[in-house]
Scaffold this active site. Structure first.
Site, PDB file in Angstrom:
ATOM      1  N   SER A  86       0.839  -1.204   0.000  1.00  0.00           N
ATOM      2  CA  SER A  86       0.000   0.000   0.000  1.00  0.00           C
ATOM      3  C   SER A  86       0.873   1.252   0.000  1.00  0.00           C
ATOM      4  CB  SER A  86      -0.955  -0.030   1.192  1.00  0.00           C
ATOM      5  OG  SER A  86      -1.919   0.997   1.085  1.00  0.00           O
ATOM      6  N   HIS A 191      -8.804   1.370  -0.393  1.00  0.00           N
ATOM      7  CA  HIS A 191      -8.670   0.358  -1.443  1.00  0.00           C
ATOM      8  C   HIS A 191     -10.024  -0.236  -1.829  1.00  0.00           C
ATOM      9  CE1 HIS A 191      -4.331   0.616  -1.277  1.00  0.00           C
ATOM     10  NE2 HIS A 191      -4.365   0.427   0.034  1.00  0.00           N
TER      11      HIS A 191
END
Length: 774
Positions: A86, A191
């Site tokens: 991430s 996300h």
């Protein structure tokens, strides 16, 4: 090796201890960008902000980055692959040279601020269920509004959606057999589709930035495949809404063979995930479309050839260009291309040139010859302020035959400023100064192998000089430096096991100090010599042999690699670029030269021993005048012995002032011992006076004096003439359109294409012969 960087969730108070002081310049830059003390936030966190997204992400980015820089500094080794979980992906992009430290921090800061505004969302980690099972639970439970956020391992998957849905799903997943269902402490549905607005804003924001092609393979969170240069901005934006494909990213790396995967950054979360994936999953074996292509290729004649060539040869030579040369060499110096630009004296290889090259995956050397110590220090400081610590650059050190004290002072500056790589040229013997540079900081890694903190690339044109640099330093020199306290006992002991130079660059037909050799003769001899010396001293690390001189066209680049060069180094072609620190008048002359427009003349620096350099002769009197002065020096023992007509001509035409005036000016610059020697040795005095013409001719070329244009001393080789002919009729015909980094990459790309066509034709010809004969 693969380095992987952690993301949000790995932060903790105290992270980065010792790093902020080790990288004070970067820490100050971070403070300026963020508007607060990053060191205080990470080490003290007095206001408990470290857990807030807008602070967490920049803090992790900085600590990850500094950890990486320290690792590279300590080991000198760069990874083959990088990936980040991430937020950590931005550190992977930084490590690959896609952007610099400051640019990455600005982007991460904006991303963090966007993500911190997300409200009403939630995330949960589902442990013990496969991805397929989770999808079934979501579908059958009516949770269409929940997305898959992170696929961390085969059995640890994070879901993301509206807060109430995440909370309601807990009991359903537990009933379905989940070992654990952990609701994460986040305010947003990261996300997932719910971050679309943030993605749009982020996408618009990064349009302002220019990103470099990756120097190291970066595995994308979105695709679990390598980043492509054309998709950098798209991947960065899509990452906000797409799933983090961490499981497949690690499996992809596992599929590349015996790859050691190391977490770089705080905590152990990512390292733990990697271990779980290795236990639970199998490697992902991928026949990458970037590397393999089975379509028929067309050779130079336009006929079809059914051989399987790398796809990049057909689609773009950029990837093929990256394959030229020695992979280990590129990794050691953090290069995308096995391409160097040599250091040209008087700062012609300018600080701007070095920065340009570093940012495009190549490396240049600051030209320090005849620069003042203060100027050298200032230029190095400018380069270091404008490049990240991982970006490649070096400094040239030219042997100072007449004044070794200058060399010693320059080496002092190099050590003081932390220069880790130098290019040395014109050396006929080792000097205490460069030996001191090489030996300072020698250390052993965890496996017991000796690491050279300071690397030397030696430019040579004679086998005996190459052997000197390939061999360990002689014991006399080691003992001398040890007795003077300039190296430690441990460094002295380790010096016996390593070569003086890490790499050798064979010069042939160059414009600078060399012996007029020919590459076709020199390269095979040097490569054989290298192999013999490697065996003799049982070195654990290969000495790479590069090629320089006469390289100005793609065909010349290709020929160098065919000869076995591990890398190439260009010179003259870089002198006729925007970034070269020489007058526009000289560049105008250089862009018009052809291959026959150069001549070898005596070198001003090595005048008395007959050293020669290659210079531009077209439209100039300097070559003839330089040769005349050297002939007079050989014929006579003093100026007084020269006939009056010749003396008058030299004073009127060459110096435009009397010999007495020249000597008077010299006396103001020379040290006392030099003055005494010249007073007692008429030939020595004549040499000093004659040398002034060479220095004056250099000054004229640098400044661009119109009045004295015929006396310009312009060092260059016929390679530039070849380059000029190659680019004739294109935008690059005008030097104002030539940028040192761009012409380097164009040469490498076109060389790769030239080799592809050549090998394609050879294969086709061999096939035809085989069909005919059998």
């Amino acid at each position: 090796m693969a380095y992987v960087f952690p993301g949000q969730g790995s932060q903790h108070r105290g992270m980065g201890e010792g790093l902020f002081d080790a990288f004070k310049d970067l820490t100050l830059k971070a403070d300026k960008i963020l508007g607060y003390s990053i060191k205080e936030l990470c080490l003290e966190d007095k206001e408990n902000k470290l857990g807030q997204t807008q602070y967490t992400q920049p803090a992790l980015y900085v600590v990850n980055a500094l950890t990486y820089f320290k690792l590279i500094e300590d080991t000198g080794k760069y990874p083959d692959f990088v990936a980040g979980h991430s937020l950590g992906e931005f550190n992977a992009l930084l490590a690959a040279g896609i952007f610099d430290f400051e640019t990455g921090l600005e982007i991460v800061k904006y991303r963090a601020e966007l993500m911190s505004t997300a409200v009403g969302g939630g995330m949960a980690a589902v442990i013990g269920l496969s991805l397929d099972k989770i999808k079934v639970v979501l579908k059958e439970g009516g949770f269409e509004r929940i997305d898959i956020a992170n696929i961390n391992t085969p059995s640890q998957i994070v879901i993301s959606g509206l807060k109430e849905d995440i909370e309601r799903a807990k009991s359903v997943f537990e009933a379905a057999g989940a070992k654990n269902y952990v609701i994460l402490k986040v305010s947003g549905a990261f996300h997932s589709r719910y971050m679309e607005d943030s993605k749009i804003l982020f996408s618009e924001y990064i349009k302002q930035f220019h990103f470099n092609p990756p120097k190291i393979i970066v595995i994308s969170n979105k695709t679990s495949r390598p980043y492509k240069t054309t998709e950098i901005k798209e991947n960065m934006s899509d990452q906000i809404t797409s799933s983090v494909m961490w499981n497949d990213s690690i499996r992809y790396i596992m599929g590349k063979g015996d790859v050691k995967i190391t977490q770089v950054g705080p905590g152990t979360v990512v390292a733990g995930l990697v271990q779980s994936i290795k236990r639970e999953a199998v490697p992902l074996i991928v026949e990458d479309e970037e590397y393999i292509d089975n379509k028929a290729k067309t050779d130079i004649s336009g006929e079809q050839c059914d051989q399987n060539y790398p796809a990049e040869v057909e689609n773009t030579s950029l990837l093929a260009a990256q394959f030229l040369g020695c992979d280990e060499f590129k990794k050691d110096y953090n290069l995308k291309y096995a391409y160097l630009a040599g250091g040209m004296y008087r700062g012609i290889s300018s600080k701007e040139m070095i920065i340009k090259l570093a940012r495009n995956g190549t490396m240049g050397f600051l030209g320090t010859g005849e620069l003042s110590i203060d100027k050298i220090r200032d230029d190095i400081g400018y380069i270091q302020r404008n490049l990240a610590s991982y970006e490649p650059y070096g400094v040239n050190l030219t042997y100072n035959y007449s004044n070794p004290d200058v060399e010693d002072k320059i080496v002092g500056v190099l050590l003081e400023t932390g220069i880790k790589c130098i290019e040395v040229s014109a050396y006929m013997s080792l000097t205490p100064a460069i030996v001191r540079y090489k030996l300072e900081g020698l250390k052993k890694d965890n496996s017991g192998e000796i690491i050279s903190t300071n690397r030397i690339i030696a430019k040579v044109s004679r086998p005996e000089i190459a052997e000197m640099f390939m061999s360990p330093v002689n014991e006399y020199m080691i003992n001398k430096l040890l007795a003077e306290g300039k190296i430690t006992a441990k460094e002295a002991e380790m010096a016996k096991e390593v070569p003086m130079a890490d790499d050798i660059c064979v010069e042939a037909g160059a414009g600078w100090y060399m012996d007029c050799g020919v590459s076709y003769s020199l390269m095979p001899v040097m490569l054989k010599l290298r192999d013999e010396i490697m065996k003799k001293y049982n070195y654990h690390k290969k000495i790479r042999v590069g090629a320089a001189g006469g390289i100005g066209t793609p065909e010349a680049v290709a020929a160098a690699f065919v000869l076995g060069a591990d890398f190439i180094l260009t010179g003259s072609i870089n002198q006729c670029t925007v970034e070269a620190k020489i007058s526009s008048q000289v560049k105008d002359m250089l862009q018009k030269m052809n291959v026959q427009d150069t001549e070898y003349v005596p070198s001003g620096d090595t005048f008395e021993i007959g050293g020669k350099v290659q210079v531009l002769k077209k439209g100039l009197f300097f070559p003839a005048r330089a040769t005349k002065l050297y002939e007079l020096y050989r014929m006579y023992n003093s100026i007084e012995e020269i006939n009056e007509t010749t003396k008058r001509q030299i004073q009127d035409k060459y110096f435009k002032r009397s010999f007495n005036d020249v000597y008077r000016e010299l006396k103001e610059l020379l040290p006392e011992q030099e003055i005494k020697r010249s007073e007692n040795d008429p030939k020595y005095k004549m040499k000093l006076i004659f040398k002034c013409y060479f220095k004056h001719a250099e000054d004229l070329a640098i400044s661009g004096s119109e009045e004295n244009r015929v006396d310009y001393q312009i060092l260059c080789s016929s390679a530039l003439g070849a380059f000029n002919q190659w680019v004739k009729g294109t935008d690059l015909e005008d030097w104002k359109n030539r940028h040192v980094d761009e012409i380097g990459i164009i040469l490498m790309k076109e060389a790769a294409e030239s080799l592809r066509k050549c090998f394609s034709k050879m294969v086709k010809t061999n096939e035809c012969i085989l069909r005919r004969d059998y």
